[in-house]
Design a protein around this motif. Sequence first.
Motif, mmCIF file in Angstrom:
data_model
loop_
_atom_site.group_PDB
_atom_site.id
_atom_site.type_symbol
_atom_site.label_atom_id
_atom_site.label_comp_id
_atom_site.label_asym_id
_atom_site.label_seq_id
_atom_site.Cartn_x
_atom_site.Cartn_y
_atom_site.Cartn_z
ATOM 1 N N GLN A 20 0.851 -1.173 0.000
ATOM 2 C CA GLN A 20 0.000 0.000 0.000
ATOM 3 C C GLN A 20 0.899 1.239 0.000
ATOM 4 O O GLN A 20 1.829 1.331 0.786
ATOM 5 N N GLU A 21 0.648 2.182 -0.896
ATOM 6 C CA GLU A 21 1.474 3.385 -0.982
ATOM 7 C C GLU A 21 0.666 4.617 -0.595
ATOM 8 O O GLU A 21 -0.505 4.738 -0.943
ATOM 9 N N CYS A 22 1.339 5.505 0.138
ATOM 10 C CA CYS A 22 0.694 6.719 0.623
ATOM 11 C C CYS A 22 1.685 7.877 0.497
ATOM 12 O O CYS A 22 2.823 7.761 0.965
ATOM 13 N N PRO A 23 1.276 8.975 -0.111
ATOM 14 C CA PRO A 23 2.169 10.130 -0.158
ATOM 15 C C PRO A 23 2.494 10.609 1.256
ATOM 16 O O PRO A 23 1.615 10.674 2.119
ATOM 17 N N LEU A 24 3.750 10.920 1.489
ATOM 18 C CA LEU A 24 4.190 11.364 2.806
ATOM 19 C C LEU A 24 3.392 12.579 3.281
ATOM 20 O O LEU A 24 3.057 12.683 4.452
ATOM 21 N N ARG A 33 -4.207 4.120 10.819
ATOM 22 C CA ARG A 33 -4.750 3.101 9.903
ATOM 23 C C ARG A 33 -3.623 2.300 9.255
ATOM 24 O O ARG A 33 -3.712 1.069 9.140
ATOM 25 N N LEU A 34 -2.554 2.963 8.832
ATOM 26 C CA LEU A 34 -1.449 2.270 8.183
ATOM 27 C C LEU A 34 -0.792 1.276 9.132
ATOM 28 O O LEU A 34 -0.455 0.152 8.742
ATOM 29 N N ILE A 35 -0.626 1.669 10.389
ATOM 30 C CA ILE A 35 -0.051 0.773 11.392
ATOM 31 C C ILE A 35 -0.984 -0.399 11.656
ATOM 32 O O ILE A 35 -0.552 -1.550 11.724
ATOM 33 N N ALA A 36 -2.264 -0.128 11.780
ATOM 34 C CA ALA A 36 -3.243 -1.197 12.006
ATOM 35 C C ALA A 36 -3.264 -2.165 10.826
ATOM 36 O O ALA A 36 -3.352 -3.386 11.020
ATOM 37 N N ASP A 37 -3.154 -1.647 9.607
ATOM 38 C CA ASP A 37 -3.135 -2.517 8.429
ATOM 39 C C ASP A 37 -1.943 -3.469 8.485
ATOM 40 O O ASP A 37 -2.065 -4.649 8.147
ATOM 41 N N ALA A 38 -0.792 -2.961 8.908
ATOM 42 C CA ALA A 38 0.396 -3.818 9.009
ATOM 43 C C ALA A 38 0.217 -4.873 10.092
ATOM 44 O O ALA A 38 0.502 -6.049 9.867
ATOM 45 N N GLU A 40 -2.636 -5.967 11.677
ATOM 46 C CA GLU A 40 -3.824 -6.813 11.645
ATOM 47 C C GLU A 40 -4.056 -7.515 10.309
ATOM 48 O O GLU A 40 -4.688 -8.561 10.259
ATOM 49 N N LYS A 41 -3.557 -6.933 9.228
ATOM 50 C CA LYS A 41 -3.827 -7.484 7.899
ATOM 51 C C LYS A 41 -2.565 -7.906 7.156
ATOM 52 O O LYS A 41 -2.656 -8.336 6.002
ATOM 53 N N ASP A 42 -1.394 -7.764 7.797
ATOM 54 C CA ASP A 42 -0.125 -8.030 7.113
ATOM 55 C C ASP A 42 -0.040 -7.262 5.796
ATOM 56 O O ASP A 42 0.498 -7.754 4.799
ATOM 57 N N LEU A 43 -0.566 -6.050 5.785
ATOM 58 C CA LEU A 43 -0.539 -5.182 4.614
ATOM 59 C C LEU A 43 0.473 -4.082 4.884
ATOM 60 O O LEU A 43 0.234 -3.207 5.721
ATOM 61 N N PHE A 44 1.604 -4.153 4.237
ATOM 62 C CA PHE A 44 2.648 -3.177 4.480
ATOM 63 C C PHE A 44 2.388 -1.917 3.670
ATOM 64 O O PHE A 44 1.765 -1.963 2.611
ATOM 65 N N SER A 45 2.878 -0.796 4.170
ATOM 66 C CA SER A 45 2.656 0.492 3.533
ATOM 67 C C SER A 45 3.977 1.194 3.290
ATOM 68 O O SER A 45 4.846 1.204 4.155
ATOM 69 N N ALA A 46 4.087 1.791 2.117
ATOM 70 C CA ALA A 46 5.252 2.594 1.778
ATOM 71 C C ALA A 46 4.828 4.054 1.752
ATOM 72 O O ALA A 46 3.792 4.395 1.179
#
Length: 75
Positions: A20-24, A33-38, A40-46
Amino acid sequence: MTAQPKKPDDVLQTADDGVQECPLTQARPLLTRLIADAREKDLFSALTVRKERKIVLVTPEWYEAARAALAERSA
């Protein structure tokens, strides 16, 4: 007239590699939300700057496993 804040679904994009990518510049209100995704969902964010990845949020377990794998390779 002030600009309307962007909705998370308008800001977050999933890359071909599943990250998952998000502009800084848009990340602060989405950080929980990004931390929870990592976690709880093993969804990493850049977090990106001009669409270039600058940092990736991963779980502590993933980080430790990566460190162990690197240490094993260099031994």
